[in-house]
Design a protein around this motif. Sequence first.
Motif, PDB file in Angstrom:
ATOM      1  N   GLY A 516       1.174  -1.435   0.244  1.00 25.31           N
ATOM      2  CA  GLY A 516       0.151  -0.015  -0.198  1.00 25.31           C
ATOM      3  C   GLY A 516       0.635   1.161   0.177  1.00 25.31           C
ATOM      4  O   GLY A 516       1.915   0.910   0.414  1.00 25.31           O
ATOM      5  N   GLU A 517       0.348   2.280   0.494  1.00 25.10           N
ATOM      6  CA  GLU A 517       0.742   3.569   0.411  1.00 25.10           C
ATOM      7  C   GLU A 517       1.468   4.015   1.424  1.00 25.10           C
ATOM      8  O   GLU A 517       0.602   3.739   3.095  1.00 25.10           O
ATOM      9  CB  GLU A 517      -0.396   4.107  -0.186  1.00 25.10           C
ATOM     10  N   ILE A 518       2.500   4.918   2.194  1.00 23.05           N
ATOM     11  CA  ILE A 518       2.675   5.081   2.995  1.00 23.05           C
ATOM     12  C   ILE A 518       1.470   6.463   3.865  1.00 23.05           C
ATOM     13  O   ILE A 518       1.123   7.533   3.003  1.00 23.05           O
ATOM     14  CB  ILE A 518       4.597   6.110   3.243  1.00 23.05           C
ATOM     15  N   PRO A 519       1.101   6.267   4.834  1.00 19.31           N
ATOM     16  CA  PRO A 519       0.487   6.407   5.769  1.00 19.31           C
ATOM     17  C   PRO A 519       0.569   8.134   6.588  1.00 19.31           C
ATOM     18  O   PRO A 519       2.089   8.772   6.078  1.00 19.31           O
ATOM     19  CB  PRO A 519      -0.055   6.028   6.082  1.00 19.31           C
ATOM     20  N   LYS A 520      -0.330   9.080   5.435  1.00 17.30           N
ATOM     21  CA  LYS A 520       0.123  10.785   5.350  1.00 17.30           C
ATOM     22  C   LYS A 520       0.442  10.963   6.580  1.00 17.30           C
ATOM     23  O   LYS A 520       0.571  11.891   7.261  1.00 17.30           O
ATOM     24  CB  LYS A 520      -1.440  11.352   4.588  1.00 17.30           C
ATOM     25  N   CYS A 525       4.027  12.546  13.696  1.00  9.74           N
ATOM     26  CA  CYS A 525       4.502  11.661  14.348  1.00  9.74           C
ATOM     27  C   CYS A 525       5.859  13.045  14.903  1.00  9.74           C
ATOM     28  O   CYS A 525       7.030  12.474  14.227  1.00  9.74           O
ATOM     29  CB  CYS A 525       5.590  10.292  14.214  1.00  9.74           C
ATOM     30  N   HIS A 526       5.877  14.051  15.468  1.00  9.58           N
ATOM     31  CA  HIS A 526       6.538  15.288  15.327  1.00  9.58           C
ATOM     32  C   HIS A 526       7.715  15.070  15.941  1.00  9.58           C
ATOM     33  O   HIS A 526       9.158  16.004  15.348  1.00  9.58           O
ATOM     34  CB  HIS A 526       6.248  16.375  15.871  1.00  9.58           C
ATOM     35  N   LEU A 527       8.448  14.180  16.546  1.00  7.54           N
ATOM     36  CA  LEU A 527       9.150  13.939  17.100  1.00  7.54           C
ATOM     37  C   LEU A 527      10.148  12.747  16.893  1.00  7.54           C
ATOM     38  O   LEU A 527      11.100  12.343  16.718  1.00  7.54           O
ATOM     39  CB  LEU A 527       8.915  13.434  18.341  1.00  7.54           C
ATOM     40  N   LEU A 528       9.502  12.156  15.308  1.00  7.81           N
ATOM     41  CA  LEU A 528       9.824  10.996  15.028  1.00  7.81           C
ATOM     42  C   LEU A 528      11.591  11.543  14.319  1.00  7.81           C
ATOM     43  O   LEU A 528      11.869  12.618  14.069  1.00  7.81           O
ATOM     44  CB  LEU A 528       9.388  10.460  13.240  1.00  7.81           C
ATOM     45  N   GLN A 529      12.954  10.837  14.583  1.00  9.69           N
ATOM     46  CA  GLN A 529      14.324  10.825  14.074  1.00  9.69           C
ATOM     47  C   GLN A 529      14.674   9.683  13.807  1.00  9.69           C
ATOM     48  O   GLN A 529      15.158  10.076  12.581  1.00  9.69           O
ATOM     49  CB  GLN A 529      15.268  10.957  15.818  1.00  9.69           C
ATOM     50  N   ILE A 530      14.095   8.341  13.298  1.00 11.38           N
ATOM     51  CA  ILE A 530      14.845   7.570  12.483  1.00 11.38           C
ATOM     52  C   ILE A 530      13.205   6.555  11.842  1.00 11.38           C
ATOM     53  O   ILE A 530      12.374   6.287  12.826  1.00 11.38           O
ATOM     54  CB  ILE A 530      16.214   6.110  13.241  1.00 11.38           C
ATOM     55  N   LEU A 531      13.400   6.525  10.752  1.00  6.65           N
ATOM     56  CA  LEU A 531      12.277   6.088   9.968  1.00  6.65           C
ATOM     57  C   LEU A 531      12.600   5.444   8.924  1.00  6.65           C
ATOM     58  O   LEU A 531      13.455   5.138   8.455  1.00  6.65           O
ATOM     59  CB  LEU A 531      10.979   7.188   9.407  1.00  6.65           C
ATOM     60  N   HIS A 532      11.939   3.973   9.368  1.00  6.04           N
ATOM     61  CA  HIS A 532      12.942   2.681   8.112  1.00  6.04           C
ATOM     62  C   HIS A 532      11.786   1.552   7.741  1.00  6.04           C
ATOM     63  O   HIS A 532      10.861   1.114   8.542  1.00  6.04           O
ATOM     64  CB  HIS A 532      14.092   2.045   8.835  1.00  6.04           C
ATOM     65  N   LEU A 533      11.628   2.334   6.573  1.00  2.00           N
ATOM     66  CA  LEU A 533      10.960   1.229   5.497  1.00  2.00           C
ATOM     67  C   LEU A 533      10.548   0.616   4.762  1.00  2.00           C
ATOM     68  O   LEU A 533      10.174  -0.021   3.616  1.00  2.00           O
ATOM     69  CB  LEU A 533       9.571   2.292   5.267  1.00  2.00           C
ATOM     70  N   GLY A 534      12.198   0.245   4.613  1.00  5.66           N
ATOM     71  CA  GLY A 534      13.027  -0.631   3.597  1.00  5.66           C
ATOM     72  C   GLY A 534      12.654  -1.899   3.530  1.00  5.66           C
ATOM     73  O   GLY A 534      12.287  -2.123   4.577  1.00  5.66           O
ATOM     74  N   SER A 545       3.259  15.032   3.698  1.00  5.20           N
ATOM     75  CA  SER A 545       2.639  15.011   5.007  1.00  5.20           C
ATOM     76  C   SER A 545       3.993  15.436   5.984  1.00  5.20           C
ATOM     77  O   SER A 545       4.069  15.457   6.815  1.00  5.20           O
ATOM     78  CB  SER A 545       1.662  14.337   5.456  1.00  5.20           C
ATOM     79  N   LEU A 546       4.962  14.301   4.892  1.00 11.69           N
ATOM     80  CA  LEU A 546       5.887  14.216   6.414  1.00 11.69           C
ATOM     81  C   LEU A 546       7.388  15.491   5.906  1.00 11.69           C
ATOM     82  O   LEU A 546       7.987  14.817   6.810  1.00 11.69           O
ATOM     83  CB  LEU A 546       7.676  13.556   4.946  1.00 11.69           C
ATOM     84  N   SER A 547       7.083  16.474   5.144  1.00 12.85           N
ATOM     85  CA  SER A 547       8.192  17.752   5.781  1.00 12.85           C
ATOM     86  C   SER A 547       7.164  17.842   6.986  1.00 12.85           C
ATOM     87  O   SER A 547       8.276  19.060   7.074  1.00 12.85           O
ATOM     88  CB  SER A 547       7.086  18.488   4.420  1.00 12.85           C
ATOM     89  N   ALA A 548       6.315  18.028   8.163  1.00 17.68           N
ATOM     90  CA  ALA A 548       6.110  17.472   9.138  1.00 17.68           C
ATOM     91  C   ALA A 548       6.859  17.262  10.202  1.00 17.68           C
ATOM     92  O   ALA A 548       7.945  17.654  11.208  1.00 17.68           O
ATOM     93  CB  ALA A 548       5.298  17.859   9.950  1.00 17.68           C
ATOM     94  N   PRO A 567      10.708  14.560  -3.122  1.00 18.43           N
ATOM     95  CA  PRO A 567      10.180  15.723  -2.796  1.00 18.43           C
ATOM     96  C   PRO A 567      11.612  17.057  -2.261  1.00 18.43           C
ATOM     97  O   PRO A 567      12.183  15.957  -1.819  1.00 18.43           O
ATOM     98  CB  PRO A 567       9.140  15.374  -1.427  1.00 18.43           C
ATOM     99  N   THR A 568      11.774  18.171  -2.664  1.00 15.76           N
ATOM    100  CA  THR A 568      12.627  18.309  -2.236  1.00 15.76           C
ATOM    101  C   THR A 568      12.102  18.960  -1.086  1.00 15.76           C
ATOM    102  O   THR A 568      13.977  19.513  -0.141  1.00 15.76           O
ATOM    103  CB  THR A 568      12.559  20.044  -2.863  1.00 15.76           C
ATOM    104  N   PHE A 569      11.666  19.071  -0.368  1.00 17.37           N
ATOM    105  CA  PHE A 569      11.333  19.076   1.127  1.00 17.37           C
ATOM    106  C   PHE A 569      13.169  18.272   2.348  1.00 17.37           C
ATOM    107  O   PHE A 569      12.913  18.052   3.167  1.00 17.37           O
ATOM    108  CB  PHE A 569      10.084  19.036   1.864  1.00 17.37           C
ATOM    109  N   LEU A 570      13.047  17.191   1.266  1.00 16.71           N
ATOM    110  CA  LEU A 570      14.001  16.250   2.384  1.00 16.71           C
ATOM    111  C   LEU A 570      15.332  16.629   2.408  1.00 16.71           C
ATOM    112  O   LEU A 570      16.008  16.595   3.056  1.00 16.71           O
ATOM    113  CB  LEU A 570      14.106  14.726   1.232  1.00 16.71           C
ATOM    114  N   GLY A 571      15.724  17.847   1.258  1.00 15.55           N
ATOM    115  CA  GLY A 571      17.146  18.554   1.578  1.00 15.55           C
ATOM    116  C   GLY A 571      17.009  19.270   2.784  1.00 15.55           C
ATOM    117  O   GLY A 571      17.722  20.248   3.004  1.00 15.55           O
ATOM    118  N   ASP A 572      15.761  19.915   3.193  1.00 15.80           N
ATOM    119  CA  ASP A 572      15.327  20.964   3.993  1.00 15.80           C
ATOM    120  C   ASP A 572      15.548  20.868   5.495  1.00 15.80           C
ATOM    121  O   ASP A 572      15.973  21.282   6.126  1.00 15.80           O
ATOM    122  CB  ASP A 572      14.068  21.822   3.845  1.00 15.80           C
TER     123      ASP A 572
END
Length: 1017
Positions: A516-520, A525-534, A545-548, A567-572
């Motif tokens: 499925g899709e990565i849920p919006k 989860c504003h305090l998330l530091q490590i996200l592994h979905l590989g 929404s991950l820009s948050a 997404p360009t926001f990953l570079g921010d």
Amino acid sequence: MSAPAAILPPKHNNNLTDRSSLLLFKSKMISLDPHGVLAAWNDTLPFCRWQGVVCGRRHPDRVVLLNLTSLDLVGTIPPHLANLTFLRRIFLSSNHFHGRIPQELSRLSRLQILDHSNNSLSGMIMSELSHCLGLQTIKLSYNMLGGYIPSEFSSLPSLYRLDLSNNGITGQIPESLANTSSLKSLGLSYNLLSGGIPVSLGKLSKLTFLNLGGNNLEGSIPPSLWNLSSLGGLGLAHNQLKGSLPQDLGQGLPHLKHLATNSNKLHGSIPMSLSNSLQLSLIQLQNNNFNGRIPPNLGSLQHLRILLLYGNQLEAREPLDWSFLTSLNNCTILEVLQIDQNNLRGLLPKSIANISVTLQILTMATNSIEGSIPPEFGNIVCLTTINLGFNHFSGRIPASIGLLKNLHTLELYFNNFSGEIPSTIGNLSQLNELYIEFNSFSGSIPVSLGHCKSLVGLNLAYNSLTGMIPKEVISISSLGIGLIFEENLLTDTIPLEVGSLVNVGILSLSGNKLSGEIPKSLGKCHLLQILHLGRNFFEGSIPTSLSALRGLQELDLSQNNLSGKIPTFLGDFPGLHNLNLSFNNFEGEVPRKGVFVNKSGISVLGNDKLCGGDPILHLPICALSGPKKIHKSPKLAVIISIFSGFLCLFLLFLFVASCRWIRQRSRRKPTENYTVKEQHISISYAELVKATNGFSEENLIGSGNYGSVYRGTLDDHENDAKVIAVKVFNLQQLGALKSFVAECDAYRNIRHRNLIKILTACSSVDFKGNDFKAMVFEFKHNGSLESWLHPEGNDPFGRKTLKLTHRINIAIDVASALEYLHHHGQAPIIHCDLKPSNILLDDDMTALVSDFGLARFINESTTSSTSSFGIKGTFGYIAPEYGMTNKVSTHGDVYSYGILLMELFTGKRPTDGAFKEGQTLRTFVNDGFSEGLINTMDEFLLANEVQASDHSQSINHAKAFECVSLVLRIGLLCTNDLPTERMEIKKVRNELNEIKNKFFGRDNDAENCNKVNSTSI
């Protein structure tokens, strides 16, 4: 001393003297009393009514007590306090006093209690205090006092409490302390004391509290500390002793309640006579080098509440060795039992279930304990912490675990537990942490886990769990440390309720079958530091929404079916230092800022439609976004048509010529043996079966944690052959697939003459349809360094030994390979498992580093990488800091190299059975410099040098000693406890080269430089 003239002689003592002394004390305060206590010391009240000041009954105008505890006063203690000659008690603890303790205080002949603890006082401990013959308590803990413990303290007949803990006191514990016969409490912990525990302390028969922890004390615990009424307790019964026992053994410590000798260098066995101190309530012997059996008579300590024995070398091999556990069933008020990090083996006795119901903390981690958890375990209803990790437990978790309603922490990681996770765990409403990773659990994740609303950390990784992720579990908002479900068999989608994890720091779902899709809702989860979905089957685009997630540091979306633009926001994201988007279907231009310009922090491999980005990514240039209109003239059109025609004819000619050349070449028989020269040749499972004779046992070279290596013969269509080594991964073993991927990633990025070269990898299915993973290498006839240093009886290499020159060259080769991995590759790589069995020797004895199954890529700017839950490497070669943190670093590789270097020249493994009583390979080498290097060197090393036929390449004994001495010193420098104090690998290689040139000349300097300094082929 400041203003000694201001101290009045005793004959002038009166109420004015005491008042003036108090005002002088007030004047020495730098910060005048933030709580306003000293501000009230003025003429509005008589000084005997000032706060903190108490005057006597018989002498109502004389100060007998000064109590200024915890007032945040800043300043020095003035000598004028000595004018308060009737002073009996001084309490100045928990302030910010600095400087020295005035010697003038020794004139206070009536002084009974002196408490200056928890300040910043410095200088030597005053021996002059022994003049205050009425002193009952000296408490100077938590300062910065140094020097030795004054032997004069033994002349204080009334002293019953001496607390000098947490200072910088050096030297030995004076034997004379035993003369302070009234002493009841002795606290000397966390200083720099050395030597042994004095035998004479057994004379302090009134002692109830003894704390010697956190020093550098050595030797064994003297039996004199225990009451000698029971010689059997000392192990002296049924003997024919000649003469009498030494008189200085004393009467023992029958009233002792608190014994702490933790965090020292004590060794030997724990005395059986320990149980003769029947009042013992707390025993702290942890973090020493105690060995042997745990005394089986501890059950006689009816007052025992806390027993800490972890971090030693205590043993249990036979069922009888576990009798201590049965004995502890008699300790009816036992609250804490910690025996982790020892050498306990065998089956866990069922009597564990009969231990006191008052037990709150039980830790047995990092041993080799077997067996299952008995169902009666649920009877220990007061348990708050259970840690059985890093053992060999098996079977199911009993459903009775749900009866432990007070449980806060349950740790069962790295065992062999199987079956389903019991749903009764959901009854543990107070559970904060559940860590059961690296087991063989199956079935689905219990929905009832959602009832554990206090969970902070949940790790179920590396099991065989199936089914969906329950929305009740993934919506536990209290989860703050992390939720880790990676490397299971979970299916379906990520529930939208994942947005409830508003406090979570780590979310890892890699290595499952999620789709499925990565849920919006992840954006909540504003305090998330490590996200592994590989390594899943996610599709669609990366939600905006991950820009948050501005605090994100690691994002792994590799090996999915994701598409769209990056997404360009990953570079921010300011902290994002590891971004893996490889092997998806992303397209378009790659952003050019932030993590996208970090060569070692970004991976976009396997996305064929990406373009642009930073030049470090080596992607094609993006095409223009819109077509440009070209206004052609008739003449230009004719020219273009003619040119196009000639171009087509030219390409046709090239095609025909190429076909003819290929046809002629295929008819020509090759004149030399077949060699695999392609970067990646194609090979099937069937070909490997044929090459290894069905992976037969006679072709088995060796085996490891994740698979086996076979020798094989690879045939091509012309019947030419090449001998190969085939590493077959056991995919039933947890972590094997991850090891295969790690090796592929490593070999894809490295190329160096001292690193083993991969011929190809095979990712296929076997004849039964099961997944099959293997790697193919050139076979090295000289085997591994392990087989040369420690040959077995049936080893084909026999008793062949390595010359000194060989050992120096091997050391340089391995250092050169490490330097390349750490500093000269496409991205810094940490090997994580450097040891002799992973060093192969070529035909010319060139060393080749192999086995990158635990390798980690790191960020060049950090020199370290987070390793997911678990120690990296092999016991004996692992850097000590790996046991305390999940960070691996280049310093850890250097430590492993230092151990390997010492093993190379001593011939002893770090786990050699000859090492006793806390000795290690490092201490063995270090002791060799003072006790004789000849006892440290490999016994076959010098013998081989004497028998060398080429005397120009051999050196005499004296020079051999010097050469080996220099090398072993490098090994010691590489294995310092503090990572930052270890040598840099480049400096190691340079110094080894200098040693080689010094003792073996520079005849082959050019060749050596090419051999050692080359960073790539």
